[in-house]
Motif scaffolding. Sequence first.
Motif, short mmCIF file in Angstrom:
data_model
loop_
_atom_site.label_atom_id
_atom_site.label_comp_id
_atom_site.label_asym_id
_atom_site.label_seq_id
_atom_site.Cartn_x
_atom_site.Cartn_y
_atom_site.Cartn_z
N ALA A 167 -5.92 -0.79 19.24
CA ALA A 167 -5.93 0.22 18.18
C ALA A 167 -7.10 -0.02 17.23
N THR A 168 -7.41 -1.26 16.95
CA THR A 168 -8.55 -1.59 16.07
C THR A 168 -9.86 -1.11 16.68
N MET A 169 -10.03 -1.34 17.96
CA MET A 169 -11.25 -0.90 18.65
C MET A 169 -11.36 0.62 18.64
N GLN A 170 -10.26 1.30 18.90
CA GLN A 170 -10.26 2.76 18.88
C GLN A 170 -10.64 3.28 17.50
N ALA A 171 -10.10 2.66 16.45
CA ALA A 171 -10.42 3.09 15.09
C ALA A 171 -11.91 2.88 14.79
N GLU A 172 -12.48 1.76 15.24
CA GLU A 172 -13.91 1.50 15.02
C GLU A 172 -14.78 2.51 15.76
N LEU A 173 -14.39 2.86 16.98
CA LEU A 173 -15.15 3.86 17.74
C LEU A 173 -15.09 5.22 17.04
N ARG A 174 -13.92 5.59 16.53
CA ARG A 174 -13.80 6.86 15.79
C ARG A 174 -14.69 6.85 14.55
N ARG A 175 -14.71 5.71 13.83
CA ARG A 175 -15.56 5.60 12.64
C ARG A 175 -17.04 5.76 13.01
N GLU A 176 -17.44 5.15 14.13
CA GLU A 176 -18.83 5.25 14.57
C GLU A 176 -19.19 6.69 14.95
N ILE A 177 -18.30 7.37 15.64
CA ILE A 177 -18.54 8.77 16.01
C ILE A 177 -18.69 9.61 14.75
N LEU A 178 -17.80 9.42 13.78
CA LEU A 178 -17.88 10.16 12.52
C LEU A 178 -19.19 9.87 11.80
N HIS A 179 -19.61 8.61 11.78
CA HIS A 179 -20.87 8.22 11.15
C HIS A 179 -22.06 8.95 11.80
N ILE A 180 -22.05 9.01 13.12
CA ILE A 180 -23.13 9.71 13.85
C ILE A 180 -23.11 11.20 13.52
N LEU A 181 -21.94 11.82 13.55
CA LEU A 181 -21.84 13.25 13.29
C LEU A 181 -22.30 13.58 11.87
N ARG A 182 -21.90 12.75 10.91
CA ARG A 182 -22.34 12.97 9.52
C ARG A 182 -23.86 12.80 9.42
N GLY A 183 -24.38 11.78 10.08
CA GLY A 183 -25.82 11.52 10.05
C GLY A 183 -26.63 12.65 10.66
N ARG A 184 -26.06 13.33 11.63
CA ARG A 184 -26.73 14.46 12.27
C ARG A 184 -26.52 15.77 11.50
N GLY A 185 -25.67 15.73 10.47
CA GLY A 185 -25.42 16.92 9.66
C GLY A 185 -24.60 17.98 10.39
N ILE A 186 -23.72 17.56 11.28
CA ILE A 186 -22.88 18.50 12.03
C ILE A 186 -21.85 19.12 11.10
N ALA A 187 -21.81 20.45 11.08
CA ALA A 187 -20.87 21.17 10.21
C ALA A 187 -19.45 20.73 10.49
N GLY A 188 -18.70 20.55 9.39
CA GLY A 188 -17.29 20.17 9.50
C GLY A 188 -17.07 18.67 9.49
N PHE A 189 -18.16 17.88 9.45
CA PHE A 189 -18.00 16.42 9.49
C PHE A 189 -18.63 15.75 8.27
N ALA A 190 -18.91 16.53 7.25
CA ALA A 190 -19.49 15.96 6.04
C ALA A 190 -18.49 15.03 5.37
N ALA A 191 -19.02 14.09 4.61
CA ALA A 191 -18.16 13.18 3.87
C ALA A 191 -17.32 13.97 2.88
N ARG A 192 -16.08 13.55 2.72
CA ARG A 192 -15.19 14.21 1.76
C ARG A 192 -15.59 13.80 0.34
N PRO A 193 -15.60 14.76 -0.56
CA PRO A 193 -15.94 14.40 -1.94
C PRO A 193 -14.84 13.50 -2.52
N SER A 194 -15.26 12.49 -3.26
CA SER A 194 -14.26 11.61 -3.90
C SER A 194 -13.90 12.18 -5.26
N HIS A 195 -12.65 12.09 -5.60
CA HIS A 195 -12.18 12.65 -6.89
C HIS A 195 -11.85 11.56 -7.84
#
Length: 167
Positions: free
Chosen positions: A139-167
Amino acid sequence: RCGGVGFTTSRSAPVILCCSCTATAGDRHGKGWTEGRDGGVGVADIGCDFRALADRVRERTTTALLVMNTRSTSGFETFHSYAPFDRPLGNMLGSVRAKELNLMLHDLARERNVSIVDNDAIAAELGATHLPDGVHNSATMQAELRREILHILRGRGIAGFAARPSH
């Protein structure tokens, strides 16, 4: 010789994620997985297929391509010498073949603007315990892979994967 590529995606799909698997990525003809063994497909052929896929995607859409590399070490191989093995080693040892595939993917990333989800590096950082049965991620490895995928998508500016604004 790059006939193993198919293309079925919507023009609006933001991402295509492919996996590079040591045993099956080259098995497009239902034969062995090493060049020269049972008429199988080699790393160069797999690279050719990935390049053709990237080119076909780019012809049709602006979809981002991500490829998850394969794990080249598992902690289960304990060779003291490679001398007893026939050459090329990639035809004999899965870990060597995985390294060859991963090197090919780095060439692909450089040539075709494909992002690599570095499964190999993440696994090395976390350790072999995160592949408890030698096949399935913890489960830890799966979570790290998901984090890496999200990091890549955000870095590429893919719509719908932007960082959530912190409140």
